[in-house]
Design a protein around this motif. Structure first.
Motif, PDB file in Angstrom:
ATOM      1  N   ALA A 125      -6.335  -2.157   2.302  1.00  0.00           N
ATOM      2  CA  ALA A 125      -5.853  -0.799   2.025  1.00  0.00           C
ATOM      3  C   ALA A 125      -5.851  -0.524   0.515  1.00  0.00           C
ATOM      4  CB  ALA A 125      -4.446  -0.618   2.599  1.00  0.00           C
ATOM      5  N   HIS A 171      -7.814   2.544  -0.965  1.00  0.00           N
ATOM      6  CA  HIS A 171      -7.052   3.517  -1.772  1.00  0.00           C
ATOM      7  C   HIS A 171      -7.841   3.847  -3.045  1.00  0.00           C
ATOM      8  CE1 HIS A 171      -3.118   4.418  -4.198  1.00  0.00           C
ATOM      9  NE2 HIS A 171      -3.626   5.522  -3.723  1.00  0.00           N
ATOM     10  N   SER A 176      -1.722   7.499   5.593  1.00  0.00           N
ATOM     11  CA  SER A 176      -0.685   7.280   4.571  1.00  0.00           C
ATOM     12  C   SER A 176       0.121   8.558   4.363  1.00  0.00           C
ATOM     13  CB  SER A 176      -1.324   6.821   3.253  1.00  0.00           C
ATOM     14  OG  SER A 176      -2.152   5.709   3.475  1.00  0.00           O
ATOM     15  N   HIS A 207       0.804  -1.232   0.000  1.00  0.00           N
ATOM     16  CA  HIS A 207       0.000   0.000   0.000  1.00  0.00           C
ATOM     17  C   HIS A 207       0.836   1.280   0.000  1.00  0.00           C
ATOM     18  CE1 HIS A 207      -2.828   3.131   0.653  1.00  0.00           C
ATOM     19  NE2 HIS A 207      -2.297   3.419   1.823  1.00  0.00           N
ATOM     20  N   LEU A 230      -7.495   6.280   6.008  1.00  0.00           N
ATOM     21  CA  LEU A 230      -6.294   5.641   5.443  1.00  0.00           C
ATOM     22  C   LEU A 230      -5.465   6.668   4.673  1.00  0.00           C
ATOM     23  CD1 LEU A 230      -4.599   3.086   4.838  1.00  0.00           C
ATOM     24  CD2 LEU A 230      -5.974   2.838   2.752  1.00  0.00           C
ATOM     25  N   VAL A 280      -8.168  -2.495   8.011  1.00  0.00           N
ATOM     26  CA  VAL A 280      -6.954  -1.763   8.362  1.00  0.00           C
ATOM     27  C   VAL A 280      -6.993  -1.509   9.866  1.00  0.00           C
ATOM     28  CG1 VAL A 280      -5.693   0.404   8.079  1.00  0.00           C
ATOM     29  CG2 VAL A 280      -6.711  -0.718   6.076  1.00  0.00           C
TER      30      VAL A 280
END
Ligand SMILES: NC(=O)c1ccc[n+]([C@@H]2O[C@H](COP(=O)([O-])OP(=O)(O)OC[C@H]3O[C@@H](n4cnc5c(N)ncnc54)[C@H](OP(=O)(O)O)[C@@H]3O)[C@@H](O)[C@H]2O)c1
Length: 352
Positions: free
Chosen positions: A224, A228, A342, A134, A338, A174
Motif C-alpha cells: 500500500a 500510495h 482509503s 498506510h 487503494l 493489497v
C-alpha cells in the motif's frame, strides 16, 4: 552535482544529504516515526546536517521524540526542531496533529514529507499494520497537503513525499476484498492472494491456511505504501510538481523486529543472501541513505508509466529499482482502488 551512481548500499545518509545542500538548506522537512535507534532519527540527523529551517519530528511517544530531539540538538544545536505527537493508528490523533500543524503560521509551507513510521508483523490482529503504516499516513498526507502545494508553488527545489516501504511488500498484494484478514488464502480472489511459495522459501512455511499472519499484514501495508506513491504522482506531479517515491531502506538494525522471533529474522536474512541481495545489516545511518536520496536527489526522474505500471517509483540502495518491485505494487488501477478504499476508511474524499 553528485548523482546516484556515486552512492552505494552502505553510503552514509549524511553523505547523500551533503551532496544536495541547496535542496535542504532553509527547507521545512517532516519525518514520521522518530525514536532513538530508528531510521527516523538517522534520517533526521542527515537533514539536520544541512541546516534546514525546520525539522518537524513526529512520533506517538512524547518521551522518545524528546530523547531523539535532544540527541540531534547535541550535534546540530542550531536547527529549529518541532515535536509533533501523533499516533498513526488513531485517525483522531492524526487529525489533531494535522490541525495543529495547519494552524501554525510559523510553518507556512512544507518542502519534504517523509512517511517513515511503521510497525512490522504484529502477531495478533489487534491494530493491523495497514492502519498504522498506510491509512494513518494517507490521512496525514492529505490533511497537510496544502502546505506541500504551497512549497511547490513558491520554491525551485524539489517538493517530495517519500513513503518508506520494504522489500517485504513482495509477500502480499493489497487484499481489497479482505483488508482486515477474515479469510484464508483459498477464499481470496487469485489477484489478492499472498505469495505462498515465496513465503515458504523465506519463513519455512507457506501460511496458506492462516486467516491472519503478521508478515502478510506487514506486506499488504508495505505494498500500500508503494501504491500510495503511485497515486500521489498521478494526482500531484503534473498539476503541482510534487513527486512521490517509495523507498526500501534495506535490512537495518533498529527496533522494527520487536514483534518477530529472532529465528524468523535469521532465516529471512539467510534467504535474502541466497537470492544474491546484500543481507549485511546496515546501520541506521546507512539505512536512511535511500530515503534522503529520494527526498532531495536532484537527478531523480519523475515517475513514468508503461501501460498500467509505474516505472521509477520504487528505490533501494540509492537508486531506482524497477526490478525488485512487485507488479501488484506498481499497478495504477490498484493505486486508484487503494485511494478509493482509503478515502472510504477515513470517511473523507480528497481532491487537490
Ligand atoms: N529496519 C529495517 O530493517 C526495515 C526494513 C524495511 C523497511 N523498514 C521500514 O522502515 C521504517 C522505519 O522503521 P525502523 O526500522 O526505524 O523501525 P523502528 O525503530 O521500530 O521505528 C519505527 C518508528 O515508527 C513509530 N511508530 C510505530 N507505530 C506508530 C504509530 N502507531 N504512530 C506513530 N508512530 C509509530 C515508532 O514509534 P515507537 O518508538 O513509539 O514505537 C518508531 O518511531 C518502517 O516503515 C519500516 O517498515 C525497515
Amino acid at each position: 552535482m553528485a548523482n546516484s551512481s556515486e552512492f552505494g548500499p552502505l553510503t552514509p545518509a549524511i553523505e547523500v544529504a551533503a551532496a544536495f545542500p541547496n535542496n535542504i538548506h532553509g527547507k521545512t522537512v517532516i519525518i514520521t516515526g522518530v525514536s532513538p535507534k530508528s531510521l527516523g532519527l538517522a534520517t533526521a540527523a542527515a537533514f539536520a546536517s544541512q541546516s534546514p529551517a525546520n525539522l518537524i519530528l513526529t512520533g506517538r511517544s512524547p518521551d522518545k521524540v524528546e530523547a531523539a530531539i535532544n540527541e540531534l540538538k547535541s550535534i546540530y544545536p542550531n536547527v529549529k526542531y518541532h515535536a509533533l505527537i501523533l499516533d498513526l493508528a488513531s485517525q483522531s490523533s492524526v487529525r489533531a496533529a494535522a490541525a495543529q500543524l495547519n494552524k501554525d503560521a510559523s510553518i507556512p509551507s512544507v518542502d519534504i514529507l517523509i512517511n517513515n513510521a511503521g510497525v512490522m508483523a504484529i502477531p495478533t490482529l489487534t491494530t493491523p499494520d495497514f492502519a498504522t503504516n498506510h491509512i494513518g499516513h494517507f490521512l496525514f498526507t492529505n490533511l497537510i497537503l496544502p502546505k506541500l502545494i504551497k512549497a511547490a508553488s513558491t520554491s525551485s527545489t524539489p517538493t517530495r513525499i517519500i513513503n518508506v516501504t520494504s522489500f517485504g511488500h513482495q509477500f502480499s498484494p493489497v487484499r481489497f476484498s479482505d483488508v482486515n484478514f477474515t479469510k484464508a488464502g483459498a477464499e481470496l480472489p487469485e489477484s489478492e492472494r499472498p505469495e505462498y511459495q515465496k513465503t515458504e522459501f523465506f519463513t519455512g512455511k507457506s501460511h496458506a491456511d492462516d486467516v491472519y499472519y503478521g508478515f502478510f499484514s506487514y506486506a499488504q501495508s508495505k505494498t500500500a505504501n508503494i501504491l500510495h506513491s503511485v497515486a500521489l504522482n498521478q494526482k500531484l506531479w503534473e498539476k503541482h510538481g510534487i513527486a512521490s517515491f517509495a523507498v526500501h531502506p534495506g535490512a537495518v538494525d533498529t527496533n522494527i523486529n520487536r514483534h518477530a522471533t529472532p529465528s524468523d529474522i535469521e532465516l529471512a536474512l539467510k534467504r535474502v543472501k541466497e537470492l544474491g541481495f546484500d543481507s549485511a545489516q546496515k546501520t541506521p545511518g546507512q539505512g536512511a541513505n535511500t530515503t534522503v536520496f529520494a527526498a532531495v536527489g536532484s537527478d531523480l526522474r519523475p515517475v513514468g508509466f508503461e501501460g498500467d505500471h509505474a516505472r521509477g517509483a520504487y528505490l533501494a540502495d540509492c537508486k531506482v529499482d524497477d526490478e525488485n518491485v512487485a507488479a501488484f505494487a506498481t499497478n495504477k488501477v490498484f493505486a486508484e482502488r487503494l485511494w478509493a478504499l482509503s478515502e472510504e476508511l477515513v470517511g473523507e474524499k480528497f481532491d487537490f
